[in-house]
Write an enzyme that holds these catalytic residues in place. Structure first.
Site, PDB file in Angstrom:
ATOM      1  N   ASP A 135       0.858  -1.188   0.000  1.00  0.00           N
ATOM      2  CA  ASP A 135       0.000   0.000   0.000  1.00  0.00           C
ATOM      3  C   ASP A 135       0.894   1.238   0.000  1.00  0.00           C
ATOM      4  O   ASP A 135       1.790   1.367   0.822  1.00  0.00           O
ATOM      5  CB  ASP A 135      -0.868  -0.051   1.278  1.00  0.00           C
ATOM      6  CG  ASP A 135      -1.921   1.040   1.314  1.00  0.00           C
ATOM      7  OD1 ASP A 135      -3.106   0.702   1.476  1.00  0.00           O
ATOM      8  OD2 ASP A 135      -1.570   2.221   1.203  1.00  0.00           O
ATOM      9  N   MET A 136       0.657   2.124  -0.961  1.00  0.00           N
ATOM     10  CA  MET A 136       1.470   3.335  -1.075  1.00  0.00           C
ATOM     11  C   MET A 136       1.238   4.236   0.142  1.00  0.00           C
ATOM     12  O   MET A 136       0.131   4.282   0.677  1.00  0.00           O
ATOM     13  CB  MET A 136       1.091   4.112  -2.342  1.00  0.00           C
ATOM     14  CG  MET A 136       1.201   3.326  -3.635  1.00  0.00           C
ATOM     15  SD  MET A 136       2.873   2.767  -3.994  1.00  0.00           S
ATOM     16  CE  MET A 136       3.690   4.339  -4.234  1.00  0.00           C
ATOM     17  N   ASP A 185      -3.996   2.386  -4.948  1.00  0.00           N
ATOM     18  CA  ASP A 185      -2.640   2.370  -4.383  1.00  0.00           C
ATOM     19  C   ASP A 185      -2.333   1.098  -3.598  1.00  0.00           C
ATOM     20  O   ASP A 185      -1.460   1.084  -2.765  1.00  0.00           O
ATOM     21  CB  ASP A 185      -2.417   3.605  -3.487  1.00  0.00           C
ATOM     22  CG  ASP A 185      -2.942   3.424  -2.073  1.00  0.00           C
ATOM     23  OD1 ASP A 185      -3.962   2.734  -1.896  1.00  0.00           O
ATOM     24  OD2 ASP A 185      -2.319   3.967  -1.152  1.00  0.00           O
ATOM     25  N   GLU A 186      -3.025   0.036  -3.915  1.00  0.00           N
ATOM     26  CA  GLU A 186      -2.968  -1.132  -3.047  1.00  0.00           C
ATOM     27  C   GLU A 186      -3.133  -2.424  -3.850  1.00  0.00           C
ATOM     28  O   GLU A 186      -3.966  -2.484  -4.750  1.00  0.00           O
ATOM     29  CB  GLU A 186      -4.135  -0.971  -2.080  1.00  0.00           C
ATOM     30  CG  GLU A 186      -4.189  -1.817  -0.916  1.00  0.00           C
ATOM     31  CD  GLU A 186      -5.553  -1.665  -0.237  1.00  0.00           C
ATOM     32  OE1 GLU A 186      -5.834  -2.474   0.613  1.00  0.00           O
ATOM     33  OE2 GLU A 186      -6.341  -0.747  -0.593  1.00  0.00           O
TER      34      GLU A 186
HETATM   35  P1  TTP Z   1      -5.148   4.921   1.564  1.00  0.00           P
HETATM   36  O1  TTP Z   1      -4.132   3.893   1.187  1.00  0.00           O
HETATM   37  O2  TTP Z   1      -6.232   4.512   2.503  1.00  0.00           O
HETATM   38  O3  TTP Z   1      -4.455   6.193   2.223  1.00  0.00           O
HETATM   39  P2  TTP Z   1      -3.075   6.876   1.874  1.00  0.00           P
HETATM   40  O4  TTP Z   1      -2.339   6.133   0.821  1.00  0.00           O
HETATM   41  O5  TTP Z   1      -3.319   8.310   1.564  1.00  0.00           O
HETATM   42  O6  TTP Z   1      -2.320   6.812   3.245  1.00  0.00           O
HETATM   43  P3  TTP Z   1      -1.660   5.552   3.966  1.00  0.00           P
HETATM   44  O7  TTP Z   1      -0.215   5.868   4.075  1.00  0.00           O
HETATM   45  O8  TTP Z   1      -2.333   5.467   5.295  1.00  0.00           O
HETATM   46  O9  TTP Z   1      -1.930   4.366   3.097  1.00  0.00           O
HETATM   47  O10 TTP Z   1      -5.854   5.475   0.266  1.00  0.00           O
HETATM   48  C1  TTP Z   1      -5.138   5.661  -0.950  1.00  0.00           C
HETATM   49  C2  TTP Z   1      -5.617   6.896  -1.665  1.00  0.00           C
HETATM   50  O11 TTP Z   1      -7.013   6.789  -1.906  1.00  0.00           O
HETATM   51  C3  TTP Z   1      -5.424   8.154  -0.840  1.00  0.00           C
HETATM   52  O12 TTP Z   1      -4.161   8.766  -1.070  1.00  0.00           O
HETATM   53  C4  TTP Z   1      -6.567   9.004  -1.284  1.00  0.00           C
HETATM   54  C5  TTP Z   1      -7.644   8.047  -1.712  1.00  0.00           C
HETATM   55  N1  TTP Z   1      -8.707   7.977  -0.706  1.00  0.00           N
HETATM   56  C6  TTP Z   1      -9.945   8.533  -0.992  1.00  0.00           C
HETATM   57  O13 TTP Z   1     -10.168   9.044  -2.089  1.00  0.00           O
HETATM   58  N2  TTP Z   1     -10.919   8.500  -0.021  1.00  0.00           N
HETATM   59  C7  TTP Z   1     -10.721   7.932   1.209  1.00  0.00           C
HETATM   60  O14 TTP Z   1     -11.616   7.922   2.072  1.00  0.00           O
HETATM   61  C8  TTP Z   1      -9.430   7.346   1.491  1.00  0.00           C
HETATM   62  C9  TTP Z   1      -9.167   6.707   2.822  1.00  0.00           C
HETATM   63  C10 TTP Z   1      -8.474   7.403   0.503  1.00  0.00           C
HETATM   64 MG    MG Z   2      -2.113   4.078   0.937  1.00  0.00          MG
END
Ligand code: TTP
Ligand code: MG
Length: 354
Positions: free
Chosen positions: A11-12, A105-106
């Site tokens: 996960d990014m 991102d996952e």
């Molecule tokens: P995530 O992987 O949940 O969050 P993140 O990558 O920003 O942070 P983390 O380091 O905790 O992984 O989500 C990936 C992307 O998806 C995030 O950058 C923005 C988008 N996103 C949304 O559009 N709505 C949401 O509610 C969430 C949680 C993320």
């Molecule tokens: Mg992420």
């Protein structure tokens, strides 16, 4: 020895915010918040600097401004994030094509055929992604999907964590119950109200009680925290179709419907890109205000994944469909899918059917 560690989840880190920082290095070191265009919007995500102020996804922007007035607020550039996501998935597929994308991102990666230790695979992925995109990610490895995903969240950002069978279940005990997939905010509250806060507390509950509380999902929760998860990694090859559809307030406004069709066509392009697929059969689906559905499909002589092309083909399918009532749902999907890398040589010489 314990069960083989074949499941990797990655996960990014702070994905959208990290892309913004990468594209504009002057942001580095500042709290960066990506989200709604106005104060009425919500936070999509924020970087780790901003998280120190208690800001998180889904928080109203005005609240984030209160918590961090000197933060840098950015509306967000979805197209750019899609583009970088595509870049990341291309790198991943150069390492293994046994990949199941979960979101922008996952992804899960089946690492059973890669002749390296989990730490080495982790380093390889991190190094490649960092050198080619400038971004960091977190990785979890375990013997099933649930634990791999939990592990990737263990020590974000730039994290790496392995959960082996020997560590179970004790390693999970201190974690909050909200880490268990299937326990949302509401369920968390309900469990808190009966004194259940950690996975250790949850572990003490009988399966029947969990079933009373969560229905069928209770069985899953009972098993997951005991390290039981039979789900396999579904690589793109096994997919039959991929599509985008949405329900809206019934309308017969053709201009509006076409604009939906356009959006869905580009979304479909990006979903196909992420999974590195293209397809030969396109289907348009409609549902009218009386909930009657119709579909129209056509199979073409070549493989398609381009949004523009999908849109123009979808328009012709749509215009051939008969509907006299208002529509409440529209969808486009692609089937007859083929992995674009089908012929591509594997990165690792000893990798079988990879
Ligand atoms: P995530 O992987 O949940 O969050 P993140 O990558 O920003 O942070 P983390 O380091 O905790 O992984 O989500 C990936 C992307 O998806 C995030 O950058 C923005 C988008 N996103 C949304 O559009 N709505 C949401 O509610 C969430 C949680 C993320
Ligand atoms: Mg992420």
């Amino acid at each position: 020895m314990g069960k083989p560690l074949n499941f990797l989840h990655l996960d990014m880190d702070a994905f959208y915010a990290s892309v913004e920082e990468r594209d504009n290095p002057s942001l580095k070191g500042n709290p960066v918040i990506v989200g709604g265009r106005s104060n009425r919007g919500i936070v999509t995500t924020c970087n780790y600097e901003a998280r120190k102020y208690g800001i998180h996804s889904a928080m109203p922007i005005f609240m984030a401004r209160e918590k961090c007035p000197h933060g840098i607020f950015i509306p967000g550039r979805m197209e750019r994030y899609q583009e970088v996501s595509k870049q990341v998935f291309t790198i991943l597929r150069g390492i293994s094509n046994k990949i199941e994308p979960l979101s922008i991102d996952e992804a899960y990666m089946d690492i059973s055929n890669i002749p390296l230790r989990p730490e080495q695979i982790g380093d390889l992925i991190k190094d490649k992604v960092l050198s080619e995109t400038g971004l960091t990610l977190s990785i979890g490895v375990s013997y099933n999907k649930f634990l791999a995903k939990l592990a990737s969240d263990w020590n974000k950002p730039d994290g790496f964590m392995v959960i082996t069978e020997e560590m179970m279940p004790e390693i999970l005990f201190p974690l909050s119950i909200k880490k268990v997939y299937g326990i949302g905010a509401k369920s968390q509250k309900r469990l808190n109200s009966i004194g259940i806060y950690t996975i250790e507390d949850l572990f003490s509950l009988e399966e029947d009680l969990l079933i009373d509380l969560f229905g069928k999902g209770g069985v899953e929760i009972y098993e997951r925290i005991r390290g039981i998860d039979r789900r396999q990694i579904e690589t793109t090859r096994e997919r039959k179709s991929i599509g985008v559809e949405r329900t809206f307030r019934p309308t017969r406004d053709k201009k509006m419907l076409l604009s939906y069709l356009k959006d869905f066509s580009y979304e479909l392009e990006s979903d196909l890109d992420k999974r590195d697929l293209h397809g030969r059969t396109l289907t348009v689906k409609i549902k009218d205000e009386e909930f009657i559905s119709h579909t129209k499909s056509r199979t073409y002589g070549h493989y398609i994944s381009d949004g523009e092309e999908i849109y123009s083909l979808a328009i012709s399918l749509f215009s051939e469909m008969e509907w006299d009532k208002s529509l409440r749902l529209l969808g486009v999907s692609m089937s007859n899918l083929l992995d674009r890398n089908m012929e591509q040589l594997s990165f690792f010489p000893s990798q079988k059917n990879g």
